[in-house]
Design a protein around this motif. Structure first.
Motif, mmCIF file in Angstrom:
data_model
loop_
_atom_site.group_PDB
_atom_site.id
_atom_site.type_symbol
_atom_site.label_atom_id
_atom_site.label_comp_id
_atom_site.label_asym_id
_atom_site.label_seq_id
_atom_site.Cartn_x
_atom_site.Cartn_y
_atom_site.Cartn_z
ATOM 1 N N PRO A 63 0.805 -1.228 0.000
ATOM 2 C CA PRO A 63 0.000 0.000 0.000
ATOM 3 C C PRO A 63 0.839 1.280 0.000
ATOM 4 O O PRO A 63 0.597 2.185 -0.816
ATOM 5 C CB PRO A 63 -0.841 -0.124 1.286
ATOM 6 C CG PRO A 63 -0.989 -1.606 1.470
ATOM 7 C CD PRO A 63 0.333 -2.174 1.046
ATOM 8 N N LEU A 64 1.833 1.368 0.873
ATOM 9 C CA LEU A 64 2.660 2.573 0.905
ATOM 10 C C LEU A 64 3.557 2.631 -0.321
ATOM 11 O O LEU A 64 3.767 3.709 -0.896
ATOM 12 C CB LEU A 64 3.492 2.609 2.185
ATOM 13 C CG LEU A 64 4.360 3.860 2.393
ATOM 14 C CD1 LEU A 64 3.505 5.132 2.355
ATOM 15 C CD2 LEU A 64 5.123 3.774 3.711
ATOM 16 N N ALA A 65 4.094 1.492 -0.754
ATOM 17 C CA ALA A 65 4.964 1.478 -1.929
ATOM 18 C C ALA A 65 4.211 1.920 -3.172
ATOM 19 O O ALA A 65 4.724 2.715 -3.983
ATOM 20 C CB ALA A 65 5.542 0.082 -2.132
ATOM 21 N N ARG A 66 2.996 1.426 -3.363
ATOM 22 C CA ARG A 66 2.211 1.802 -4.529
ATOM 23 C C ARG A 66 1.856 3.292 -4.485
ATOM 24 O O ARG A 66 1.892 3.977 -5.515
ATOM 25 C CB ARG A 66 0.932 0.959 -4.600
ATOM 26 C CG ARG A 66 1.166 -0.516 -4.873
ATOM 27 C CD ARG A 66 1.486 -0.751 -6.350
ATOM 28 N NE ARG A 66 1.489 -2.176 -6.654
ATOM 29 C CZ ARG A 66 2.553 -2.935 -6.756
ATOM 30 N NH1 ARG A 66 3.766 -2.405 -6.552
ATOM 31 N NH2 ARG A 66 2.470 -4.215 -7.059
ATOM 32 N N ALA A 67 1.503 3.787 -3.313
ATOM 33 C CA ALA A 67 1.180 5.208 -3.187
ATOM 34 C C ALA A 67 2.399 6.067 -3.487
ATOM 35 O O ALA A 67 2.317 7.075 -4.200
ATOM 36 C CB ALA A 67 0.653 5.506 -1.784
ATOM 37 N N ALA A 68 3.559 5.672 -2.942
ATOM 38 C CA ALA A 68 4.786 6.434 -3.176
ATOM 39 C C ALA A 68 5.127 6.459 -4.658
ATOM 40 O O ALA A 68 5.507 7.502 -5.212
ATOM 41 C CB ALA A 68 5.934 5.837 -2.370
ATOM 42 N N ALA A 69 5.003 5.319 -5.316
ATOM 43 C CA ALA A 69 5.311 5.265 -6.740
ATOM 44 C C ALA A 69 4.361 6.122 -7.549
ATOM 45 O O ALA A 69 4.774 6.815 -8.494
ATOM 46 C CB ALA A 69 5.257 3.816 -7.221
ATOM 47 N N ALA A 70 3.094 6.117 -7.188
ATOM 48 C CA ALA A 70 2.111 6.907 -7.929
ATOM 49 C C ALA A 70 2.407 8.399 -7.838
ATOM 50 O O ALA A 70 2.292 9.135 -8.828
ATOM 51 C CB ALA A 70 0.703 6.609 -7.412
ATOM 52 N N VAL A 71 2.780 8.869 -6.647
ATOM 53 C CA VAL A 71 3.127 10.285 -6.489
ATOM 54 C C VAL A 71 4.447 10.586 -7.190
ATOM 55 O O VAL A 71 4.593 11.608 -7.873
ATOM 56 C CB VAL A 71 3.204 10.658 -4.993
ATOM 57 C CG1 VAL A 71 3.550 12.136 -4.833
ATOM 58 C CG2 VAL A 71 1.880 10.366 -4.293
ATOM 59 N N ALA A 72 5.417 9.687 -7.046
ATOM 60 C CA ALA A 72 6.740 9.913 -7.630
ATOM 61 C C ALA A 72 6.684 10.022 -9.149
ATOM 62 O O ALA A 72 7.406 10.822 -9.754
ATOM 63 C CB ALA A 72 7.683 8.785 -7.218
#
Length: 288
Positions: A63-72
């Protein structure tokens, strides 16, 4: 833009005798703040998710990894994802599918021979997956709430000869070194051993990493970059900025129940701290 890789950002920093700022993130607000701060500075940045952050997120990395990638991927500066202080092989093996280009594999709690063997095995697997690997030799204290080691305690400093042999024996791509900083410091009073850093830089052929950077004064960070540090890890400084801002907001607005205004204030405070730290590391001349 597409996600950058940590290895590419570190290679560029090393060539320029500069350093990449790497910030530990726990919430989506952390992620957004780090990227906003890096964009304001016009500099590349590394988003780091630690094993402890994964535990806080109920043991779930995605969940956090996917969110971070989406923002990045929507950032206007290069952003890489790094999995930090990994101690378990299970979490290490989740890194490629979660979008991470790099992992800090932490076996520093083990005696030298154990650290070397465990790290070499992790590197062999990770390189087969295209991952860039950082490790730690010596012990940067303050992890998991434990007190920092005394400066003269065995293992409290990284030995240059051991570091040279460790890098050769493991094949790591970067090395976190113990030169006087400690994790989770809330005062900026760490005194780095710059003479030791110079000897480590001369002995080790891979980029050097400074952990526990929140406790290092600005002048110490500038000198560390000049002495060979190519990646500067920051976590506690962001949490301090966020917490202080939230406390101020709630003190000024005791009637508040909606979390968005105070989380927004905390996010803005973290973004300002990110921009400030990047400016310290780059001498105010930042570019992507």
């Amino acid at each position: 833009m597409p996600l950058a890789t940590t290895g590419t950002l570190l290679a560029r920093a090393t060539e320029a005798r500069s350093a990449v700022a790497a910030f530990n993130v726990i919430t989506l607000e952390h992620v957004e703040a780090v990227i906003a701060g890096a964009e304001a500075a016009g500099a590349p940045v590394v988003l780091q998710v630690s094993e402890n952050a994964v535990k806080f997120r109920l043991g779930r990395l995605l969940p956090l990894a996917r969110a971070a990638a989406a923002v990045a991927e929507r950032a206007c500066v290069p952003v890489a994802l790094h999995l930090d202080h990994v101690r378990t092989d299970d979490l290490l093996r989740q890194a490629p599918d979660a979008g991470f280009s790099s992992v800090m594999y932490d076996a520093s709690r083990l005696p030298y021979a154990g650290n070397l063997a465990a790290t070499a095995a992790a590197v062999a697997w990770a390189h087969g997956q295209g991952l860039w690997i950082e490790a730690e030799l010596g012990e940067v204290g303050g992890k998991d709430g434990r007190p920092a080691l005394d400066a003269h305690a065995p293992g409290a400093r990284t030995d240059p000869a051991e570091a040279r042999d460790f890098v050769a024996g493991t094949g790591v791509d970067a090395l976190a070194v113990a030169i006087g900083s400690a994790h989770a410091m809330t005062t900026r009073t760490a005194a780095l051993d710059h003479d030791l850093l110079g000897r480590l830089s001369a002995a080790v052929p891979v980029p050097l990493v400074l952990h526990g950077s929140s406790g290092v004064p600005d002048g110490g960070l500038v000198a560390a970059v000049a002495g060979g540090i190519a990646k500067v890890n920051v976590g506690t400084a962001l949490n301090m900025a966020m917490t202080a801002s939230v406390r101020r907001f709630l003190a000024d607005h005791p009637e508040a129940v909606d979390s968005r205004p105070y989380l927004g204030a905390g996010r803005e405070a973290m973004a300002r701290e990110v921009t400030r730290i990047i400016g310290v590391l780059t001498g105010g001349t930042t570019r992507a």
